[in-house]
Motif scaffolding. Structure first.
Motif, PDB file in Angstrom:
ATOM      1  N   LEU A 185       0.850  -1.201   0.000  1.00 14.91           N
ATOM      2  CA  LEU A 185       0.000   0.000   0.000  1.00 14.91           C
ATOM      3  C   LEU A 185       0.882   1.247   0.000  1.00 14.91           C
ATOM      4  CD1 LEU A 185      -2.834  -0.989   2.478  1.00 14.91           C
ATOM      5  CD2 LEU A 185      -2.914  -0.921  -0.006  1.00 14.91           C
ATOM      6  N   ARG A 217      -2.637 -11.097  -1.373  1.00 18.60           N
ATOM      7  CA  ARG A 217      -3.517 -10.227  -0.592  1.00 18.60           C
ATOM      8  C   ARG A 217      -4.815 -10.909  -0.199  1.00 18.60           C
ATOM      9  NH1 ARG A 217      -2.859  -4.421  -3.606  1.00 18.60           N
ATOM     10  NH2 ARG A 217      -1.016  -3.735  -2.493  1.00 18.60           N
ATOM     11  N   PHE A 261      -7.416  -1.679   9.516  1.00 14.28           N
ATOM     12  CA  PHE A 261      -6.760  -0.383   9.365  1.00 14.28           C
ATOM     13  C   PHE A 261      -6.907   0.428  10.640  1.00 14.28           C
ATOM     14  CE2 PHE A 261      -7.200  -1.762   5.099  1.00 14.28           C
ATOM     15  CZ  PHE A 261      -6.155  -1.180   4.407  1.00 14.28           C
ATOM     16  N   THR A 318     -13.485  10.214  -1.465  1.00 14.25           N
ATOM     17  CA  THR A 318     -13.692   9.936  -0.042  1.00 14.25           C
ATOM     18  C   THR A 318     -13.225   8.530   0.296  1.00 14.25           C
ATOM     19  OG1 THR A 318     -15.600  11.385  -0.070  1.00 14.25           O
ATOM     20  CG2 THR A 318     -15.402   9.922   1.812  1.00 14.25           C
ATOM     21  N   THR A 364     -10.264   7.816   3.099  1.00 13.93           N
ATOM     22  CA  THR A 364     -10.602   7.076   4.315  1.00 13.93           C
ATOM     23  C   THR A 364     -10.096   5.633   4.238  1.00 13.93           C
ATOM     24  OG1 THR A 364     -12.754   6.523   3.401  1.00 13.93           O
ATOM     25  CG2 THR A 364     -12.658   8.441   4.835  1.00 13.93           C
ATOM     26  N   GLU A 365      -9.209   5.389   3.297  1.00 17.55           N
ATOM     27  CA  GLU A 365      -8.544   4.078   3.153  1.00 17.55           C
ATOM     28  C   GLU A 365      -9.480   2.952   2.721  1.00 17.55           C
ATOM     29  OE1 GLU A 365      -6.617   3.761   7.060  1.00 17.55           O
ATOM     30  OE2 GLU A 365      -4.720   4.176   6.059  1.00 17.55           O
ATOM     31  N   GLN A 366     -10.684   3.290   2.263  1.00 14.68           N
ATOM     32  CA  GLN A 366     -11.576   2.213   1.810  1.00 14.68           C
ATOM     33  C   GLN A 366     -11.042   1.555   0.544  1.00 14.68           C
ATOM     34  OE1 GLN A 366     -15.870   3.262   1.863  1.00 14.68           O
ATOM     35  NE2 GLN A 366     -15.270   5.036   3.024  1.00 14.68           N
ATOM     36  N   ASP A 416      -7.820   1.241  -0.115  1.00 17.56           N
ATOM     37  CA  ASP A 416      -6.768   0.352   0.379  1.00 17.56           C
ATOM     38  C   ASP A 416      -7.371  -0.939   0.923  1.00 17.56           C
ATOM     39  OD1 ASP A 416      -4.874   2.151  -0.312  1.00 17.56           O
ATOM     40  OD2 ASP A 416      -4.538   2.930   1.701  1.00 17.56           O
ATOM     41  N   ALA A 417      -8.509  -0.793   1.618  1.00 19.94           N
ATOM     42  CA  ALA A 417      -9.154  -1.981   2.179  1.00 19.94           C
ATOM     43  C   ALA A 417      -9.571  -2.940   1.066  1.00 19.94           C
ATOM     44  CB  ALA A 417     -10.361  -1.585   3.024  1.00 19.94           C
ATOM     45  N   LEU A 418     -10.090  -2.397  -0.037  1.00 23.17           N
ATOM     46  CA  LEU A 418     -10.452  -3.246  -1.174  1.00 23.17           C
ATOM     47  C   LEU A 418      -9.208  -3.934  -1.715  1.00 23.17           C
ATOM     48  CD1 LEU A 418     -12.875  -0.986  -3.241  1.00 23.17           C
ATOM     49  CD2 LEU A 418     -13.445  -3.162  -2.188  1.00 23.17           C
ATOM     50  N   GLU A 419      -8.149  -3.144  -1.922  1.00 26.38           N
ATOM     51  CA  GLU A 419      -6.924  -3.691  -2.492  1.00 26.38           C
ATOM     52  C   GLU A 419      -6.383  -4.826  -1.633  1.00 26.38           C
ATOM     53  OE1 GLU A 419      -4.954  -3.042  -5.239  1.00 26.38           O
ATOM     54  OE2 GLU A 419      -6.620  -1.878  -6.045  1.00 26.38           O
ATOM     55  N   ILE A 420      -6.431  -4.626  -0.312  1.00 30.25           N
ATOM     56  CA  ILE A 420      -5.834  -5.604   0.583  1.00 30.25           C
ATOM     57  C   ILE A 420      -6.647  -6.889   0.626  1.00 30.25           C
ATOM     58  CG2 ILE A 420      -6.769  -5.343   2.922  1.00 30.25           C
ATOM     59  CD1 ILE A 420      -3.178  -4.967   1.908  1.00 30.25           C
ATOM     60  N   MET A 421      -7.921  -6.788   0.268  1.00 32.41           N
ATOM     61  CA  MET A 421      -8.715  -8.015   0.173  1.00 32.41           C
ATOM     62  C   MET A 421      -8.381  -8.784  -1.103  1.00 32.41           C
ATOM     63  SD  MET A 421     -12.466  -6.687   1.225  1.00 32.41           S
ATOM     64  CE  MET A 421     -12.761  -5.934   2.816  1.00 32.41           C
ATOM     65  N   ILE A 480      -8.895  -7.348  -4.120  1.00 28.98           N
ATOM     66  CA  ILE A 480      -9.858  -6.917  -5.125  1.00 28.98           C
ATOM     67  C   ILE A 480      -9.232  -5.792  -5.943  1.00 28.98           C
ATOM     68  CG2 ILE A 480     -12.091  -5.770  -5.441  1.00 28.98           C
ATOM     69  CD1 ILE A 480     -12.886  -7.177  -2.747  1.00 28.98           C
TER      70      ILE A 480
END
Ligand code: ATP
Ligand code: MG
Lengths: 250, 246
Positions: free
Chosen positions: A50, A77, A84, B110, B114-116, B118-123, B125
């Motif tokens: 990231l 991943r 987070f 947004t 708010t890192e959403q 990043d959250a998708l990427e880390i899953m 996706i």
């Protein structure tokens, strides 16, 4: 097991992580501690791409993350569950939808099976009867717990938690700590927990890395951290009067 | 220099948005969701604008055409051609760039801050695919429908105001809108609106996706998304008109 080798990272010429190496063991709770702004979150984000890195390697059970192409990285991943620091919940989805989301993306379970799995995860973080609320309707600690439930929804091989119990009351905090510990041992997960909370360190920390201004300053076990005479580590560990008193007792 | 950087990054993002989806059924659902939000949600504003534009063109044409040499059906022809050739595809797209574009840029922006994302990427996706692809597809599929809808309403608005204010008669107006009708003009308008739809969805999405910072920057991305997509729509309007009608 995740091996980090000689990772360095700078933002616009300002060095934030300097040459950090560490072996994060599977089935153990590996803790990263350090003062605010020392580079803990940055290190974690560097490990999963990231943040880009300036130099170094990250090996996920031998697979060199930064040598993989886009799809190879995606495969790794999928095995990661990440909490987070800010939660990062999808604010257009309800609590339940947030937890169901990774499940429906990567499994072919039926709708009711997905719901069951989501509810099971929500129960484990002590969060019931909040399924239909939106993130904007939750308290800070509730958000955190939903984010944890989402991170463990698809049984990750690697679990990264950035401050899982900041903003939680002491009781819930212990529940979360124990949950992390249990999952780690039950499924042999490689768990990395960033925390400021010495209670958690003493409670569940197996391996501990102390970061100071972007350097790996100290590493060891929780028994060792109480006895170390490293000045910066002591300043961190015995910052509160409670801990200081504890030390004089021993 | 800067412009090449943005072009390059834009095309890389679009390429990633069109990569193979992780799960097809979820993407199909997302497309319908976006069609509802971006398409159905725009019917109201498109209707209002089109009716008023048609009405205004009718009155203006009547006001300017007071020469007895002009044929009685001129008003109908003028309304029809201006709506089909330019007003519906271009002006309505510009309005949509404002309405839809700002919402796309701020939504994705947004999610970025708010890192959403990043959250998708880390899953695991592909966040560009999951977020942007459905918006582009929904927009490109639905925009032509909106444009046709706008043409009808614009001409209807012209008819009603023309007949009511007695600048033309019902018979004259209807004769006008059918006189020497060229179906190709509608095809031309639909091609334009498809291209504009792609711009309306993709340019603000790009701006949102690469937002850095916080709430303030989300606002800036949203403004940039609207401004750049509007300018691009005008540029492509000229290019396509030259290519297709010259
Ligand atoms: N995207 C970024 N751009 C520039 N600088 C950054 C960025 N992210 C982090 N930094 C800087 O890197 C340093 C380390 O930040 P980081 O978020 O890793 O700290 P941390 O150890 O997680 O602190 P905390 O405990 O408060 O969460 C800080 O000085 C911060 O200013
Ligand atoms: Mg942090």
């Amino acid at each position: 097991m995740i091996q980090v080798k000689n990772i360095s990272k700078s933002f616009q010429g300002r060095s934030v992580i300097q040459n950090i190496s560490f072996d994060f063991e599977a089935g153990k709770v590996n803790m990263i501690i350090g003062e605010s702004g020392s580079g803990k979150t940055t290190l974690l984000k560097c490990m999963v791409g990231l943040n880009t890195i300036d130099s170094g390697e990250v090996l996920f059970d031998g697979r060199n993350f930064y040598n993989l192409n886009f799809n190879g990285k995606k495969e790794i991943r999928k095995e990661i569950g990440m909490l987070f620091q800010g939660g990062a919940l999808f604010d257009s989805k309800t609590v339940e939808e947030n937890v169901v989301f990774p499940i429906s993306m990567f499994t072919d379970l039926s709708v009711s099976e997905k719901k069951d799995r989501a509810n099971f995860c929500l129960q484990r973080v002590n969060l019931e009867n909040a399924n239909n609320l939106y993130p904007s309707e939750l308290s800070g600690g509730m958000k955190k717990r939903v984010a944890i439930a989402r991170a463990i929804a698809v049984q990750p091989k690697y679990l990264f938690c950035d401050e899982p119990n900041s903003g939680l009351d002491p009781k819930t905090s212990i529940v979360i700590d124990n949950l992390i510990k249990e999952l780690t041992e039950e499924y042999n997960i490689t768990t990395i927990v960033i925390t400021h909370d010495m209670n958690s360190v003493i409670e569940i920390g197996d391996n501990i890395m102390f970061i100071y201004k972007g350097d790996k300053w100290w590493e060891g076990s929780k028994q060792e951290i109480l006895k170390t005479d490293n000045q910066e580590v002591c300043d961190f560990v015995y910052a509160t009067k409670f801990m200081k008193d504890l030390k004089t007792k021993f | 220099m800067n412009i090449f950087f943005h072009f390059g990054r834009y095309f890389i993002l679009i390429k990633r948005a069109f990569a193979k989806p992780e799960k097809f059924s979820i993407y199909v659902n997302r497309i319908f969701e976006e069609m509802y939000i971006l398409g159905i949600g725009s019917l109201g504003i498109v209707a209002i604008i089109s009716i008023f534009m048609g009405a205004v063109i009718t009155i203006q044409t009547a006001f300017n055409f007071e020469s007895p040499l002009l044929p009685f059906y001129a008003i109908g022809v003028a309304v029809r051609d201006s709506m089909i050739l330019e007003f519906s595809p271009a002006i309505v797209s510009l309005i949509l760039a404002g309405k839809v574009g700002s919402s796309i840029a701020s939504e994705i922006g947004t999610m970025r801050v708010t890192e959403q994302i990043d959250a998708l990427e880390i899953m695991g996706i592909n966040s560009a695919g999951y977020l942007i692809f459905p918006k582009i597809v929904a927009s490109v599929l639905f925009n032509p429908i909106l444009i046709i809808f706008s043409m009808f309403l614009g001409i209807a608005g012209g008819y009603v105001i023309g007949v009511m204010s007695e600048v033309t008669s019902s018979h004259q107006f209807i004769y006008g809108i059918t006189y020497d009708f060229r179906p190709f003009n509608v095809v031309y308008a639909l091609i334009k609106s498809g291209v504009f739809a792609f711009i309306i969805a993709s340019v603000p999405a790009y701006q949102g996706y690469y937002t850095k910072g916080g709430a303030l920057e989300v606002g800036r991305s949203s403004t940039k998304g609207v401004v750049y997509s509007s300018v691009l729509i005008l540029a492509f309007d000229l290019i396509l008109t030259k290519l297709l009608l010259a």
